[in-house]
Enzyme design. Structure first.
Site, PDB file in Angstrom:
ATOM      1  CG  HIS A 157      -1.605  -1.304   1.400  1.00  0.00           C
ATOM      2  ND1 HIS A 157      -2.986  -1.600   0.792  1.00  0.00           N
ATOM      3  CD2 HIS A 157      -1.377  -2.218   2.132  1.00  0.00           C
ATOM      4  CE1 HIS A 157      -3.225  -2.719   1.331  1.00  0.00           C
ATOM      5  NE2 HIS A 157      -2.359  -3.044   1.886  1.00  0.00           N
ATOM      6  CE  LYS A 165      12.166  19.911  -9.984  1.00  0.00           C
ATOM      7  NZ  LYS A 165      10.872  20.354 -10.681  1.00  0.00           N
ATOM      8  CD  GLU A 179       8.636  13.145 -14.844  1.00  0.00           C
ATOM      9  OE1 GLU A 179       7.528  13.787 -14.745  1.00  0.00           O
ATOM     10  OE2 GLU A 179       9.881  13.662 -15.053  1.00  0.00           O
ATOM     11  CB  SER A 227      13.356  23.258 -14.334  1.00  0.00           C
ATOM     12  OG  SER A 227      12.755  24.327 -14.528  1.00  0.00           O
TER      13      SER A 227
END
Ligand code: ARG
Length: 473
Positions: A169, A296, A303, A290
């Protein structure tokens, strides 16, 4: 392409191939919707291979002369060379790859080109080309997945005894070995490889010679063309040969499942490389910046792999709907199969390569993982197991005792190992100081020696088995 790009009914257009009973040409919009060459030119190599096998068979069976077969073969090889060199000019007016190649052959060798299409149709031709393409493509996916497995096994060997939290979970559950976690994805990839192998086995039958739908009156030898093209046998039913696309549905299903498996590890990479987890880092080779936030480091490739099942399962769904309810035999609907399959496998190939690259690129933070592994009372099961083992209580009672101890620790804001022995004993007086030997994340991981369990001894055994297996591939 826009409809205005397509000249209507000009000489050398598709109507040359079948225009005997036509006097007017196709409208521009018909040509636009009908043409597939932008997509199916990817089948050029397979189309030429199929035609070479067919021409050789026609000559061997005395259906065309040996001289014609020689001219056809030489012409097709020259066309192949042109295509590979990017010197072939594809024409949308000629509809598809099959008619483009045949028209080019006619230009090159003249009359004998017209004999190549004896005893075949574009219906068996395209089914043959597509099966050849998918056979090769599935094999390439398997190779890519093997490389991914090798990268994972190397990392698993190097981290067989590194402790990390195991989750259920997404809540900290029990400590596991990082190597064990990584080998989980090796197992999943093995099943994906198996599915592609199965696809190849089932699709490896030759439609060639089924002709339009009913077979042919010419004395052809379908065994001969099947063998020449590496098929196991000719397909036994001509209607099935030209109309079935379940082989493509099966390949897309395998691709979808593989993409889903990859997306799951991709998601873990996204989580692990986040500051909140801090478990892993990707080098610059797999990080993006970024345009506004200079600090970043983003895991874009992970992704995108996470997103790929959207596109790939979309292609599966698309082709299912194209095929649904189609009557026998060939219908033009089936032309819509290739774009879906091509993009799905382009996506999957990239996803596999990206995951193999990231699997090798990842470096792990031992301290962060081990600390997290000891958090959130991940040793509560070990306490319960200790009570069963040392005091002989039933597991359900032990579970209750351990729960009460966790509650006491939580109230004091400490871990189980920081809790004074008296607190354990206030819950169960027979617990003694040996309890502390089981209350570390490492001890917990090392104790799980059952077959398939996370103890480093078991993980090392599995790594050795995988290394041996992958060396044989
Ligand atoms: N381009 C067609 C396809 O991909 C080839 C078969 C055409 N057959 C026909 N009868 N028009 O399906």
């Amino acid at each position: 392409m826009s409809t205005s790009d397509i000249p209507s009914n000009r000489p050398g257009s598709g109507t040359d191939m079948w225009g005997g009973r036509f006097s007017g040409g196709p409208s521009a919009v018909l040509q636009a919707i009908n043409a597939s060459v932008d997509i199916d030119q990817r089948l050029a190599e397979q189309d030429i291979d199929g035609s070479l096998a067919h021409a050789a068979m026609l000559a061997a069976c005395g259906i065309i002369s040996s001289q014609d077969a020689r001219d056809i073969s030489a012409g097709l090889e020259a066309i192949r060379t042109d295509i590979r060199a990017g010197k072939f000019s594809w024409s949308a007016a000629l509809e598809d790859v099959h008619m483009n190649v045949e028209a080019a052959l006619k230009e090159r060798i003249g009359a004998p080109a017209g004999r190549l299409h004896t005893a075949r149709s574009r219906n068996d031709q395209v089914a043959t080309d597509f099966r050849l393409w998918l056979r090769e493509t599935c094999a390439r996916m398997e190779d890519g997945l093997r490389a991914y497995q090798r990268a994972l096994v190397a990392q698993a060997e190097a981290h067989a005894d590194w402790v990390m939290p195991g989750f259920t979970h997404l809540q900290t559950a029990q400590p596991v070995s990082l190597g064990h976690h990584l080998l989980c994805w090796v197992e999943a990839a093995e099943r994906d490889i198996g599915r592609f192998e199965d696809c190849r086995k089932r699709l490896n039958e030759s439609p060639l010679g089924a002709a339009a739908l009913a077979g042919t009156a010419f004395p052809i030898d379908r065994e001969m063309t099947a063998k020449a093209l590496g098929f196991d046998r000719p397909m036994a039913n001509s209607l099935d040969a030209v109309s079935s696309r379940d082989f493509a549905l099966e390949a897309l299903s395998a691709a979808t499942i593989a993409a889903v498996n990859l997306s799951r590890f991709a998601e873990e990479i996204v989580l692990w490389t986040s500051r909140r987890f801090g478990f892993a880092k990707l080098t610059d080779a797999f990080s993006t910046g970024s345009s506004i936030m200079p600090q970043k480091r983003n895991p874009d490739a992970a992704e995108l792999v996470r997103a790929k099942p959207g596109r790939i399962s979309g292609a599966l769904q698309g082709l299912i709907i194209v095929c649904k309810g189609l009557p026998l035999a060939y219908s033009k609907d089936l032309q819509e199969d290739k774009a879906l399959v091509f993009t799905a496998f382009d996506d999957l190939e990239l996803a596999i390569a990206a995951m193999a690259g990231m699997a090798a690129d990842l470096s792990f933070n031992r301290k962060a993982m081990e600390e997290a592994a000891g958090e959130a009372y991940s040793d509560a099961t070990d306490l319960a197991d200790y009570v069963v083992r040392e005091l002989g209580l039933p597991f359900r009672d032990a579970h209750h005792i351990a729960g009460s101890v966790v509650k006491a620790a939580e109230a004091r804001g400490v871990t189980l190992s920081q809790l004074p022995l008296e607190v354990f004993q206030s819950v169960e007086p027979r617990i003694d100081e040996t309890v502390f030997t089981v209350l570390t994340a490492r001890a917990s991981m090392e104790s799980r020696t059952s077959y398939g369990g996370t103890a480093p001894v078991r993980v090392r055994e599995q790594c050795a088995l995988w290394r041996e297996r992958l060396a044989q591939e």
